[in-house]
Design a protein around this motif. Structure first.
Motif, mmCIF file in Angstrom:
data_model
loop_
_atom_site.group_PDB
_atom_site.id
_atom_site.type_symbol
_atom_site.label_atom_id
_atom_site.label_comp_id
_atom_site.label_asym_id
_atom_site.label_seq_id
_atom_site.Cartn_x
_atom_site.Cartn_y
_atom_site.Cartn_z
ATOM 1 N N UNK B 36 -4.824 -30.798 23.817
ATOM 2 C CA UNK B 36 -4.465 -29.793 22.829
ATOM 3 C C UNK B 36 -2.965 -29.536 22.826
ATOM 4 N N UNK B 65 -2.473 -41.478 6.851
ATOM 5 C CA UNK B 65 -2.703 -40.141 6.315
ATOM 6 C C UNK B 65 -3.082 -39.205 7.478
ATOM 7 N N UNK B 67 -4.751 -36.606 7.692
ATOM 8 C CA UNK B 67 -6.158 -36.198 7.731
ATOM 9 C C UNK B 67 -7.026 -37.311 8.297
ATOM 10 N N UNK B 68 -6.645 -38.554 7.999
ATOM 11 C CA UNK B 68 -7.408 -39.674 8.561
ATOM 12 C C UNK B 68 -7.233 -39.730 10.069
ATOM 13 N N UNK B 71 -9.528 -37.293 11.523
ATOM 14 C CA UNK B 71 -10.918 -37.747 11.467
ATOM 15 C C UNK B 71 -11.207 -38.769 12.567
ATOM 16 N N UNK B 72 -10.245 -39.682 12.775
ATOM 17 C CA UNK B 72 -10.439 -40.669 13.837
ATOM 18 C C UNK B 72 -10.520 -39.967 15.187
ATOM 19 N N UNK B 128 -2.573 -30.398 12.195
ATOM 20 C CA UNK B 128 -1.334 -29.620 12.076
ATOM 21 C C UNK B 128 -0.404 -30.271 11.050
ATOM 22 N N UNK B 131 -1.508 -29.741 7.481
ATOM 23 C CA UNK B 131 -1.162 -28.404 6.989
ATOM 24 C C UNK B 131 0.322 -28.312 6.690
ATOM 25 N N UNK B 135 2.077 -27.682 3.065
ATOM 26 C CA UNK B 135 2.903 -26.497 2.797
ATOM 27 C C UNK B 135 4.309 -26.907 2.373
ATOM 28 N N UNK B 138 4.430 -28.100 -1.124
ATOM 29 C CA UNK B 138 4.203 -27.116 -2.161
ATOM 30 C C UNK B 138 5.411 -26.237 -2.401
ATOM 31 N N UNK B 139 6.098 -25.877 -1.309
ATOM 32 C CA UNK B 139 7.199 -24.934 -1.473
ATOM 33 C C UNK B 139 8.420 -25.644 -2.040
#
Lengths: 139, 139, 500
Positions: B36, B65, B67-68, B71-72, B128, B131, B135, B138-139
């Motif tokens: 962690x 990616x 997110x991938x 997932x792995x 992390x 996210x 963010x 987007x900003x």
């Protein structure tokens, strides 16, 4: 020590409720983050405050030799912090996207999903108050 | 952000932090540390890179990616849990293999616990960064 | 048999990973999702059979003994909830084949959907409170993602309200867990069953109980805390809101029933007395709110609230018959409610609108769909011999048995008003001619789309009919589940006793 922590928790909750009473969604989110931190502190206090060693088994021994601290509340808090962090990041980006799309942070003006019975209303209906939102978002 | 100092510094810092994160991951075996915290350190390093060079560059440097990656990592953690069942124990029981171990020699311990930790490491980095990138974009 | 307990949780998460990794490869993802749901259903049936044969089963993760490690438990109530979740999941996964557009698929609809199932099943099977919190979060995060997926303006608006109010519930839940841990020193539910009774200051326990009640009350949308539900449930695509309507609030009800039968049973007069009042107001406000609505899904959303009232009523009365009614009601309700939402999606596709005044003519266009709406709608209202009748009958009889005439009257009035709402939808959407095309030119759906939309509806309606015409085995089942709830000794023994 418990008393001090209890007072801090109370103070945090009071602040967060003050923030959450705001109509500005961003402030509401900040209040929520404070609230979740105070919940974490509650768990910490509930796990009893002791002066003790970290709960590690020394090398070569089957169990720790000295009094060790209760590791469970800390594990719970760690989990809660991680979850809270994820939720906070999500809600922040959600609020930001909503602000861009709907043009307001005022929760009263967000009527798109539940239009007033009268009709049009929605977000455009509150043009007069529109400038409020961006300013409070920036502060 | 367009700053020469930050640009130059991140190149070294990112490498150092990634190295340090692997150290933390492996240290977690018997001492404070673990997947962690290691994942967080690595994610901070890459976030720094994203701030210095922009998210597009950071995504390119990461290749996959985020997110991938998460997932792995999740799949690895689940694999570690399921390995125990193959060994005939309840779910999540640690499975140990001592490479080169013999009489009095412990050998090099390899365990499903480590696999789980690596999974956590990847999940933390992936989520992390997902996210942070979202963010930043987007900003 | 520990794998049977783990499988309903592990399977969807594995499917979620696979689906996410192949999401860019054409239609693979959606079929994987359906296959995953079929497997999930098979595993859930196996689990239920096992629990039926062997009684409560428990498994300790990592082999750590009970109050210290992570425990998974399945009693009949938990197992049947997992089965119902799997049934709903399968129906919605098939429906989603046609309902979810490519854009939302690429954003990860199927993966989030499977994560949602993971969270729901985890919440049904977990044996300790903190893990219940974690599973709630898994479920809630997945539901946040699903709710705003695609990012339409309406969805964002509903999403803000849904997210913020659910976060409050989360924090209250966490604080309550912390305090309960502070007074008892354990979070294992079976262990708490005995530990809570030994606490010296019972006033603190009651306070914590009420905190739990508020936290779960927000999740399950009971009377003063339901405002997020009608604000959000009608905004996302139907394949999302159907699974929300069927499952999400019911997880809150499940948690209420679990906690208030297993842990907080010291001061039943006080805690369950509050629940009784809450149940009455929930039924009434929900059904009255629905009467004021003029859109298909909004009416249905308010009816979720009023139906939650019935389930809470079963818990609040706290007699064997009432709990049988509550279990029966949960099973019946999830099937019926998810089905009604699915029907509303087909209706919108064919008539082009969700507003009652702008749609119509469906009966002439598709009598089959009309019948498939009729079955769940009038089951919801409690017409004999449909499943809702038996559920309502049990609850009303239970309240008459203990002399709560007022609440029985409220339940009956709510039933009548439900009929009013359902006939309103029936008359406006199915019976009257379409206002623009005069009933002739409704959109004809392509054959394949029609099949994947109507098959799950027919499947769920068939289940409603089976429960309605053959209630006996379901009653026997609910009776045994309720007895396990009322006398948790078997539950406690399975968790703390011999390691299975």
């Amino acid at each position: 020590m418990e008393v001090a922590l209890a007072l801090i928790v109370g103070l945090l909750v009071a602040c967060s409720i003050y923030l959450m009473l705001s109509r500005n969604v961003l402030r509401f989110i900040f209040g929520l983050v404070l609230l979740s931190n105070s919940a974490n502190l509650t768990i910490f206090t509930a796990g009893r405050l002791t002066r003790a060693e970290p709960p590690l088994v020394p090398s070569g021994l089957p169990f720790p030799t000295e009094l060790v601290a209760n590791a469970l509340p800390q594990a719970l808090i760690l989990t809660a912090i991680v979850i809270g962090f994820g939720l906070f990041a999500f809600s922040l980006s959600l609020v930001f996207r909503a602000y861009r799309e709907l043009g307001t942070l005022d929760s009263d003006a967000m009527r798109l999903a539940e239009p007033r019975p009268g009709g049009e209303a929605e977000t455009e209906g509150r043009d007069a108050e529109q400038p409020e939102a961006p300013r409070s978002a920036a502060s | 952000m367009n700053s020469l100092i930050l640009n130059a510094a991140t190149r070294i810092l990112v490498a150092l932090m990634l190295l340090f994160s692997v150290f933390m991951l492996l240290r977690g075996h018997n001492e404070p540390g673990g997947g962690f915290i290691g994942g967080l350190v690595a994610a901070i390093g890459l976030t720094l890179y994203a701030i210095g060079h922009g998210t597009r560059e950071a995504r390119r440097a990461l290749r996959a990616d985020p997110r991938a990656i998460a997932m792995v990592g999740l799949a690895l953690a689940i694999l570690a849990a399921v390995l125990a069942v193959i060994g005939g124990d309840p779910f999540f029981t640690g499975q140990w293999l001592f490479i080169g171990g013999g009489e009095g020699e412990k050998g090099l311990p390899i365990s499903s616990v480590l696999l789980f930790d690596i999974g956590v490491y990847l999940v933390v980095i992936g989520s992390v960064l997902a996210i942070v990138f979202a963010l930043e974009d987007e900003v | 048999m520990s794998w049977l307990l783990v499988a309903p949780i592990m399977l969807p998460i594995i499917v979620a990973i696979l689906v996410f990794l192949v999401r860019e490869k054409g239609g693979w993802g959606r079929w994987l999702s359906v296959v995953g749901c079929v497997l999930h259903l098979a595993v859930s049936i196996a689990l239920l059979l096992e629990v039926w044969k062997q009684g409560v089963i428990a498994a300790q993760m990592g082999g750590w003994p009970a109050p210290f490690g992570i425990t998974l438990v399945a009693d009949l109530f938990g197992a049947v909830m997992v089965l119902i979740a799997a049934i709903t999941g399968l129906a919605v996964a098939v429906y989603a084949l046609a309902d979810i557009d490519r854009r939302r698929e690429l954003l990860g609809y199927h993966a989030l959907f499977q994560c949602l199932l993971t969270g729901v099943c985890g919440a049904f099977l977990t044996g300790d409170l903190f893990n219940l919190y974690v599973w709630f979060e898994v479920m809630v995060i997945a539901s946040f993602g699903l709710l705003v997926l695609g990012g339409d303006k309406e969805q964002l608006d509903g999403g803000v309200k849904y997210v913020t109010l659910n976060l409050i519930s989360t924090v209250l839940f966490l604080a309550a867990i912390g305090m309960l841990y502070g007074v008892t020193g354990t979070l294992n539910m079976a262990d708490l069953h005995t530990a809570v009774g030994e606490v010296e200051n019972q006033g603190v326990v009651v306070m914590i109980a009420v905190l739990f009640m508020i936290a779960f009350g927000i999740k399950s949308a009971v009377f003063p805390l339901f405002f997020w539900l009608p604000a959000a449930y009608h905004t996302p695509p139907v394949a999302v809101s159907a699974v929300f309507a069927g499952l999400l609030t019911k997880v809150g009800v499940y948690a209420l029933i679990r906690v208030f039968t297993l842990i907080f049973t010291q001061d039943v007069d006080y805690t369950h007395g509050i629940l009784l009042a809450v149940a009455a107001f929930t039924m009434l406000t929900g059904v009255l709110g629905a009467a004021a609505q003029t859109e298909f899904r909004k009416i249905l959303s308010f009816h979720i609230i009023s139906q939650i009232g019935y389930m809470v009523l079963g818990l609040a009365l706290y007699t064997p018959l009432a709990l049988i009614g509550a279990v029966f009601y949960l099973v019946h309700h999830i099937i019926v409610k998810a089905n009604l939402f699915l029907v509303s999606g087909v209706a919108r596709r064919m008539t082009g609108s969700e507003s009652l005044s702008l749609s119509g003519g469906l009966y002439a266009a598709s009598p089959l769909l009309a019948i498939l709406f009729f079955i769940p709608a009038f089951s919801l209202a409690g017409f004999p011999p449909l499943s809702g009748f038996w559920a309502k009958y049990l609850l009303v009889k239970a309240s008459l048995d203990v002399g709560h005439y007022v609440i029985a009257a409220v339940a009956l009035v709510t039933g009548i008003l439900t009929v009013f709402s359902m006939t309103k939808i029936w008359a406006a959407v199915f019976w009257k001619p379409h206002p623009e095309t005069n009933g002739s030119g409704l959109v004809r759906l392509p054959r394949q789309e029609w099949l994947s939309l109507v098959l799950p509806i027919g499947f769920l309606a068939g289940l409603t009919l089976i429960i309605g015409f053959f209630p006996e085995p379901f009653y026997v089942f609910a009776e045994r589940a309720a007895n396990q709830l009322l006398d948790p000794s078997a539950y406690v023994a399975a968790v703390t006793g011999a390691d299975s």
